[in-house]
Design a protein around this motif. Structure first.
Motif, PDB file in Angstrom:
ATOM      1  N   VAL A  23     -11.207  -6.321 -13.458  1.00  0.00           N
ATOM      2  CA  VAL A  23     -11.339  -7.154 -12.267  1.00  0.00           C
ATOM      3  C   VAL A  23     -10.182  -6.863 -11.323  1.00  0.00           C
ATOM      4  CG1 VAL A  23     -11.518  -9.501 -11.376  1.00  0.00           C
ATOM      5  CG2 VAL A  23     -12.471  -8.949 -13.629  1.00  0.00           C
ATOM      6  N   ALA A  24     -10.498  -6.429 -10.104  1.00  0.00           N
ATOM      7  CA  ALA A  24      -9.483  -6.148  -9.092  1.00  0.00           C
ATOM      8  C   ALA A  24      -9.199  -7.424  -8.307  1.00  0.00           C
ATOM      9  CB  ALA A  24      -9.948  -5.040  -8.161  1.00  0.00           C
ATOM     10  N   THR A  25      -7.952  -7.854  -8.300  1.00  0.00           N
ATOM     11  CA  THR A  25      -7.544  -9.037  -7.552  1.00  0.00           C
ATOM     12  C   THR A  25      -7.184  -8.626  -6.122  1.00  0.00           C
ATOM     13  OG1 THR A  25      -5.160  -8.869  -7.981  1.00  0.00           O
ATOM     14  CG2 THR A  25      -6.539  -9.885  -9.705  1.00  0.00           C
ATOM     15  N   ASP A  26      -6.753  -9.596  -5.344  1.00  0.00           N
ATOM     16  CA  ASP A  26      -6.287  -9.317  -3.980  1.00  0.00           C
ATOM     17  C   ASP A  26      -4.769  -9.113  -3.929  1.00  0.00           C
ATOM     18  OD1 ASP A  26      -8.841  -9.441  -2.972  1.00  0.00           O
ATOM     19  OD2 ASP A  26      -8.693 -11.544  -2.362  1.00  0.00           O
ATOM     20  N   ARG A  27      -4.135  -9.004  -5.103  1.00  0.00           N
ATOM     21  CA  ARG A  27      -2.699  -8.746  -5.130  1.00  0.00           C
ATOM     22  C   ARG A  27      -2.409  -7.340  -4.604  1.00  0.00           C
ATOM     23  NH1 ARG A  27      -3.239 -11.083 -10.536  1.00  0.00           N
ATOM     24  NH2 ARG A  27      -3.022  -9.008 -11.457  1.00  0.00           N
ATOM     25  N   ILE A  28      -1.202  -7.159  -4.086  1.00  0.00           N
ATOM     26  CA  ILE A  28      -0.773  -5.841  -3.649  1.00  0.00           C
ATOM     27  C   ILE A  28       0.640  -5.611  -4.176  1.00  0.00           C
ATOM     28  CG2 ILE A  28       0.151  -6.628  -1.417  1.00  0.00           C
ATOM     29  CD1 ILE A  28      -0.975  -3.937  -0.252  1.00  0.00           C
ATOM     30  N   SER A  29       0.908  -4.377  -4.590  1.00  0.00           N
ATOM     31  CA  SER A  29       2.225  -4.032  -5.121  1.00  0.00           C
ATOM     32  C   SER A  29       2.860  -2.973  -4.233  1.00  0.00           C
ATOM     33  CB  SER A  29       2.117  -3.524  -6.558  1.00  0.00           C
ATOM     34  OG  SER A  29       1.431  -2.281  -6.596  1.00  0.00           O
ATOM     35  N   ALA A  30       4.183  -2.963  -4.251  1.00  0.00           N
ATOM     36  CA  ALA A  30       4.941  -1.939  -3.530  1.00  0.00           C
ATOM     37  C   ALA A  30       6.324  -1.856  -4.150  1.00  0.00           C
ATOM     38  CB  ALA A  30       5.048  -2.287  -2.045  1.00  0.00           C
ATOM     39  N   PHE A  31       6.807  -0.639  -4.292  1.00  0.00           N
ATOM     40  CA  PHE A  31       8.138  -0.412  -4.852  1.00  0.00           C
ATOM     41  C   PHE A  31       8.295  -1.102  -6.209  1.00  0.00           C
ATOM     42  CE2 PHE A  31       8.671  -0.302  -0.165  1.00  0.00           C
ATOM     43  CZ  PHE A  31       8.986   1.047  -0.036  1.00  0.00           C
ATOM     44  N   ASP A  32       7.212  -1.074  -6.992  1.00  0.00           N
ATOM     45  CA  ASP A  32       7.207  -1.623  -8.352  1.00  0.00           C
ATOM     46  C   ASP A  32       7.333  -3.143  -8.399  1.00  0.00           C
ATOM     47  OD1 ASP A  32       7.020   0.960  -9.702  1.00  0.00           O
ATOM     48  OD2 ASP A  32       9.057   1.263  -8.987  1.00  0.00           O
ATOM     49  N   PHE A  33       7.103  -3.812  -7.283  1.00  0.00           N
ATOM     50  CA  PHE A  33       7.031  -5.272  -7.226  1.00  0.00           C
ATOM     51  C   PHE A  33       5.604  -5.673  -6.890  1.00  0.00           C
ATOM     52  CE2 PHE A  33      11.548  -4.652  -6.324  1.00  0.00           C
ATOM     53  CZ  PHE A  33      12.157  -5.689  -7.032  1.00  0.00           C
TER      54      PHE A  33
END
Length: 279
Positions: A23-33
């Protein structure tokens, strides 16, 4: 359903009949955060674009998809998948110089130990696509580029050769298809796993704005940062003076206009590549 695992942007569940749901959420990651701000519809866009690409690549490599119903609460953002033993390597193909590949090149003149011609710059097209694997770091840690010899030492020469061959085939096919729509696939990351019969299968996501760099071909200009249809927009904002981010701390929330523009970029990537209208 039983919850099995939380990734940076995905959740893994098992249904009562043993089907795995990614399941793909609407979260987004960048620079390992993982950022505190979500991007509306992002999970659905990633899922639908991945499903489209799995269809385009089916003759190159089998994938993890199975034909099974998805619960209504996950409609549009979940894939029913077979259980795989995941390969503990990030498989990256690069056709252009950017990101960590550019940083490696500036330091050593190589990427993952592969010598490159002198005089290349940000956004340069490589003489030919290269396989540049990386470690699959735990959440919160940074993936590290490694030579192919390290993959062979970890997984065996035969598996390493298969990973390199298939990753480059996926990249070339993806770049050929995207080019017809005016998009350059500068690089992409794919993941693989072995099924219970020992078959190597493409898994997770494929050729999305999270896993790839998409550049509008008409705006490509080596020697500077490229216009992009991927999450580089978020990275750029986080490193801007406006964000004022101290990298020793979690990233700040994204402003509403950055959220809206990021959503628009992901939709544009989907529409440009598939030729289908979103929504």
């Amino acid at each position: 359903m039983r919850h099995l695992y939380s990734g940076k942007v995905r959740e893994l569940y098992e249904t009562g009949d043993g089907v795995l749901l990614l399941v793909a959420t609407d979260r987004i990651s960048a620079f390992d955060f993982v950022l505190s701000t979500e991007i509306p519809d992002k999970g659905k866009i990633l899922t639908q674009l991945s499903l489209w690409w799995f269809g385009q690549l089916a003759d190159l490599v089998p994938n993890h998809l199975i034909d099974a119903p998805v619960p209504a609460e996950f409609a549009g953002r979940a894939m029913a998948c077979r259980r795989l033993s995941m390969v503990a390597v990030e498989c990256v193909a690069r056709g252009y110089l950017a990101g960590s590949g550019l940083a490696d090149y500036r330091r050593t003149g190589t990427v993952c130990g592969i010598p490159l011609p002198p005089g290349l710059t940000d956004g340069s097209r490589l003489p030919q696509p290269v396989f540049t694997p990386a470690t699959k770091a735990p959440r919160g840690e940074h993936d590290q580029n490694i030579p192919v010899s390290a993959v062979a030492a970890q997984l065996g020469p035969a598996v390493a050769a298969d990973l390199e061959r298939i990753t480059l085939e996926v990249y070339r096919r993806g770049n050929e298809i995207a080019a017809r729509r005016g998009i350059i696939v500068a690089d992409t990351k794919v993941e693989f796993g072995f099924d219970s019969d020992g078959v190597l299968r493409l898994a997770d996501e494929v050729l999305t704005p999270d896993s790839s760099r998409f550049w509008p071909a008409q705006q490509w200009c080596p020697g500077r940062s490229q216009a992009s249809l991927d999450k580089q927009y978020v990275r750029d904002w986080l490193t801007s003076p406006e964000a004022g981010w101290d990298r020793s701390q979690p990233p700040p929330p994204l402003p509403a206009r950055v959220v809206e523009q990021t959503r628009d970029i992901y939709i544009q990537a989907y529409q440009s590549i598939t030729g289908q209208r979103w929504g």
